[in-house]
Design an enzyme around this catalytic site. Structure first.
Site, PDB file in Angstrom:
ATOM      1  N   ALA A 174       0.818  -1.211   0.000  1.00 35.00           N
ATOM      2  CA  ALA A 174       0.000   0.000   0.000  1.00 35.00           C
ATOM      3  C   ALA A 174       0.856   1.267   0.000  1.00 35.00           C
ATOM      4  O   ALA A 174       0.455   2.288  -0.564  1.00 35.00           O
ATOM      5  CB  ALA A 174      -0.956  -0.003   1.192  1.00 35.00           C
ATOM      6  N   THR A 175       2.031   1.217   0.602  1.00 37.84           N
ATOM      7  CA  THR A 175       2.895   2.405   0.599  1.00 37.84           C
ATOM      8  C   THR A 175       3.252   2.768  -0.841  1.00 37.84           C
ATOM      9  O   THR A 175       3.127   3.930  -1.256  1.00 37.84           O
ATOM     10  CB  THR A 175       4.189   2.145   1.410  1.00 37.84           C
ATOM     11  OG1 THR A 175       3.830   1.834   2.755  1.00 37.84           O
ATOM     12  CG2 THR A 175       5.105   3.359   1.394  1.00 37.84           C
ATOM     13  N   ASN A 181      -6.362   3.217  10.416  1.00 35.60           N
ATOM     14  CA  ASN A 181      -5.585   2.115  10.966  1.00 35.60           C
ATOM     15  C   ASN A 181      -5.446   2.153  12.483  1.00 35.60           C
ATOM     16  O   ASN A 181      -5.019   1.177  13.087  1.00 35.60           O
ATOM     17  CB  ASN A 181      -4.191   2.076  10.316  1.00 35.60           C
ATOM     18  CG  ASN A 181      -3.547   3.436  10.298  1.00 35.60           C
ATOM     19  OD1 ASN A 181      -4.056   4.373   9.681  1.00 35.60           O
ATOM     20  ND2 ASN A 181      -2.441   3.575  10.983  1.00 35.60           N
ATOM     21  N   GLN A 202      -6.757  -0.992   5.276  1.00 33.60           N
ATOM     22  CA  GLN A 202      -7.418  -1.601   6.439  1.00 33.60           C
ATOM     23  C   GLN A 202      -8.826  -2.083   6.111  1.00 33.60           C
ATOM     24  O   GLN A 202      -9.371  -2.916   6.833  1.00 33.60           O
ATOM     25  CB  GLN A 202      -7.513  -0.581   7.587  1.00 33.60           C
ATOM     26  CG  GLN A 202      -6.180  -0.183   8.188  1.00 33.60           C
ATOM     27  CD  GLN A 202      -5.540  -1.282   9.024  1.00 33.60           C
ATOM     28  OE1 GLN A 202      -6.183  -2.234   9.454  1.00 33.60           O
ATOM     29  NE2 GLN A 202      -4.252  -1.147   9.272  1.00 33.60           N
ATOM     30  N   HIS A 206      -0.819  -8.027   3.306  1.00 37.67           N
ATOM     31  CA  HIS A 206      -0.436  -8.498   4.649  1.00 37.67           C
ATOM     32  C   HIS A 206      -1.401  -8.054   5.752  1.00 37.67           C
ATOM     33  O   HIS A 206      -1.262  -8.462   6.892  1.00 37.67           O
ATOM     34  CB  HIS A 206       1.021  -8.128   4.981  1.00 37.67           C
ATOM     35  CG  HIS A 206       1.259  -6.706   5.381  1.00 37.67           C
ATOM     36  ND1 HIS A 206       1.250  -6.304   6.690  1.00 37.67           N
ATOM     37  CD2 HIS A 206       1.526  -5.600   4.652  1.00 37.67           C
ATOM     38  CE1 HIS A 206       1.522  -5.004   6.752  1.00 37.67           C
ATOM     39  NE2 HIS A 206       1.684  -4.557   5.518  1.00 37.67           N
ATOM     40  N   THR A 209       9.982  -7.164 -12.525  1.00 37.75           N
ATOM     41  CA  THR A 209       9.478  -8.529 -12.712  1.00 37.75           C
ATOM     42  C   THR A 209       8.427  -8.847 -11.662  1.00 37.75           C
ATOM     43  O   THR A 209       8.633  -8.585 -10.470  1.00 37.75           O
ATOM     44  CB  THR A 209      10.649  -9.526 -12.615  1.00 37.75           C
ATOM     45  OG1 THR A 209      11.590  -9.204 -13.632  1.00 37.75           O
ATOM     46  CG2 THR A 209      10.169 -10.960 -12.790  1.00 37.75           C
ATOM     47  N   CYS A 257       6.929   5.330  18.611  1.00 38.76           N
ATOM     48  CA  CYS A 257       8.231   5.675  19.180  1.00 38.76           C
ATOM     49  C   CYS A 257       9.115   6.248  18.096  1.00 38.76           C
ATOM     50  O   CYS A 257       9.617   5.535  17.240  1.00 38.76           O
ATOM     51  CB  CYS A 257       8.883   4.469  19.828  1.00 38.76           C
ATOM     52  SG  CYS A 257       8.208   4.169  21.460  1.00 38.76           S
TER      53      CYS A 257
HETATM   54  C1  LIG Z   1      -0.517  -0.877   6.610  1.00 35.60           C
HETATM   55  C2  LIG Z   1      -1.009   0.354   5.959  1.00 35.60           C
HETATM   56  C3  LIG Z   1      -0.303   0.959   4.913  1.00 35.60           C
HETATM   57  C4  LIG Z   1       1.050   0.460   4.452  1.00 35.60           C
HETATM   58  O1  LIG Z   1       0.946  -0.721   3.732  1.00 35.60           O
HETATM   59  P1  LIG Z   1       2.269  -1.539   3.314  1.00 35.60           P
HETATM   60  O2  LIG Z   1       1.764  -2.591   2.413  1.00 35.60           O
HETATM   61  O3  LIG Z   1       2.805  -2.076   4.604  1.00 35.60           O
HETATM   62  O4  LIG Z   1       3.184  -0.599   2.654  1.00 35.60           O
HETATM   63  C5  LIG Z   1      -0.837   2.079   4.322  1.00 35.60           C
HETATM   64  N1  LIG Z   1      -2.011   2.576   4.729  1.00 35.60           N
HETATM   65  C6  LIG Z   1      -2.722   2.041   5.730  1.00 35.60           C
HETATM   66  C7  LIG Z   1      -4.033   2.630   6.125  1.00 35.60           C
HETATM   67  C8  LIG Z   1      -2.246   0.912   6.384  1.00 35.60           C
HETATM   68  O5  LIG Z   1      -2.949   0.385   7.385  1.00 35.60           O
END
Ligand SMILES: *Cc1c(COP(=O)(O)O)cnc(C)c1O
Length: 379
Positions: free
Chosen positions: A74-75, A154, A182, A204, A240, A326
């Site tokens: 998602a990032t 989140n 989420q 994930h 790839t 943190c």
């Molecule tokens: C976990 C999360 C992300 C980041 O996703 P990754 O696949 O770990 O890069 C982005 N946005 C929200 C709202 C998330 O909960």
């Protein structure tokens, strides 16, 4: 410590479902081909698997397979959406709108664009964590290129009114992106019904593997690639394709959608039971809207005790998060809880609990006992 602590941090990540792992397994050593190898069997085999996953994802969102771009998560999807849209729409303007409770994977690309000369409006939220649609409407301008609002938060799990936001944007010809990391597989999402132009998700958070996600991008909307190379994913994302992870995401999606209605109800019941058991203690305050939230999310502040001491007590037994990230050694109160209007100490004393597929009724009893005892001892 002989036993692992009970895991109630499903918003951070989820274990891979065994059924997902089994689906991925053949694509490491045996069916290892490069999906882009169009000259032989190994390539076709991998390509077939990738295209099946793509169709599953498209169906889940009510999109078409051509609109699905595989990314590393998602990032990356958020970065591609935000940077890729502004880069492709420079002639229209330089203004973006987002919300101050977004994930850093949305906020940081926006801050980066500000440094390049773009203008970003960060909308506040109401005390329940929800966006005020009137203030959104007032913020939209002729030169607004993109609105980015997350589907589910989140930390506090609140569900933003996607369909209303989508309509506001559609009426004004503004592109609408949502970070659904989420929300996907936990609540129903439909990019047509909600007029969503771009959507990010990640495997994930959905009992799939880490390192794979997608950006859905509506057909016909110009998007500038951010990774240049071999031209995979119709040129939108070179590199790839990671077939095992893609197959895992497809399987995780299939499972989540099949189980969604029963799982939603089961987790909501468990979550409500846990909150009832805890809420009889004094000085607990629920963070975020009481009902317009993910069914498996609970977030509350505990008045009058040190969050560090509480965490220290429960840590051997229970894996949950606090309302602070943190940054180095100093704990910064969460930007989400501060945005609800909480003082820094109240924001810092928040606990986030995320229930999930492998959470049982027995676990909820245990968690409630651990928390009640720890809070009681510290009072
Ligand atoms: C976990 C999360 C992300 C980041 O996703 P990754 O696949 O770990 O890069 C982005 N946005 C929200 C709202 C998330 O909960």
């Amino acid at each position: 410590m002989s036993r692992r602590p009970l895991y109630l941090d499903y918003h951070a990540t989820t274990p891979v479902d065994e059924r997902v792992l089994s689906a991925m397994q053949p694509y490491f050593c045996e069916s290892f081909g490069n999906p882009a190898s169009s000259a032989h069997y190994y390539g076709w085999e991998a390509e077939t698997a990738v295209e099946q996953a793509r169709r599953t994802l498209a169906q889940a969102l009510n999109a078409t397979p051509e609109e699905i771009i595989f990314t590393s998560g998602a990032t990356e999807a958020n970065n591609l959406a935000i940077k890729g849209i502004v880069e492709a729409h420079l002639t229209k303007g330089r203004h973006l709108v987002t919300v101050c409770t977004e994930h850093s994977a949305v906020l940081e690309p926006c801050r980066y664009l500000e440094r390049l000369g773009f203008e970003v409006s960060y909308l506040p939220v109401q005390p329940d964590g929800l966006l005020d649609l009137t203030s959104l409407a007032e913020t939209l301008r002729k030169d607004t290129i993109l609105v980015s609002v997350m589907a589910a938060n989140n930390e506090i799990g609140v569900l933003q009114p996607l369909t209303e936001i989508g309509q506001l944007c559609r009426d004004r010809d503004i592109i609408f992106h949502t970070d659904a990391a989420q929300a996907f597989g936990k609540i129903e999402l439909d990019v047509q019904a909600s007029a969503i132009d771009l959507l990010s998700l990640t495997a994930h958070k959905l009992y799939g593997p880490k390192g794979i996600g997608i950006l859905y991008c509506r057909q016909g909307i110009p998007l500038a690639p951010q990774l240049h190379g071999g031209g995979q994913e119709a040129g939108y994302r070179s590199g790839t394709l990671f077939t095992p992870q893609i197959v895992g995401l497809g399987k995780a999606t299939e499972l989540a959608l099949t189980e969604l209605p029963t799982e939603q109800q089961r987790l909501k019941n468990l979550r409500d039971r846990l909150w009832q058991a805890l809420n009889s203690l004094d000085g607990l305050m629920l963070n975020g809207h009481p009902s317009q939230r993910l069914p498996h999310n609970l977030n509350f502040s505990v008045n009058g005790i040190s969050p560090e001491a509480l965490l220290k007590k429960i840590r051997p037994h229970l894996a949950i998060s606090t309302g602070s990230a943190c940054a180095g050694r100093r704990a910064q109160p969460s930007h989400v809880l501060t945005a609800l209007g909480h003082s820094a100490p109240l924001a810092r004393s928040a606990l986030r609990l995320g229930l999930g597929r492998f959470t049982t009724s027995v676990d909820i009893g245990a968690a409630s006992k651990i928390l009640r005892q720890a809070i009681g001892e510290l009072r």
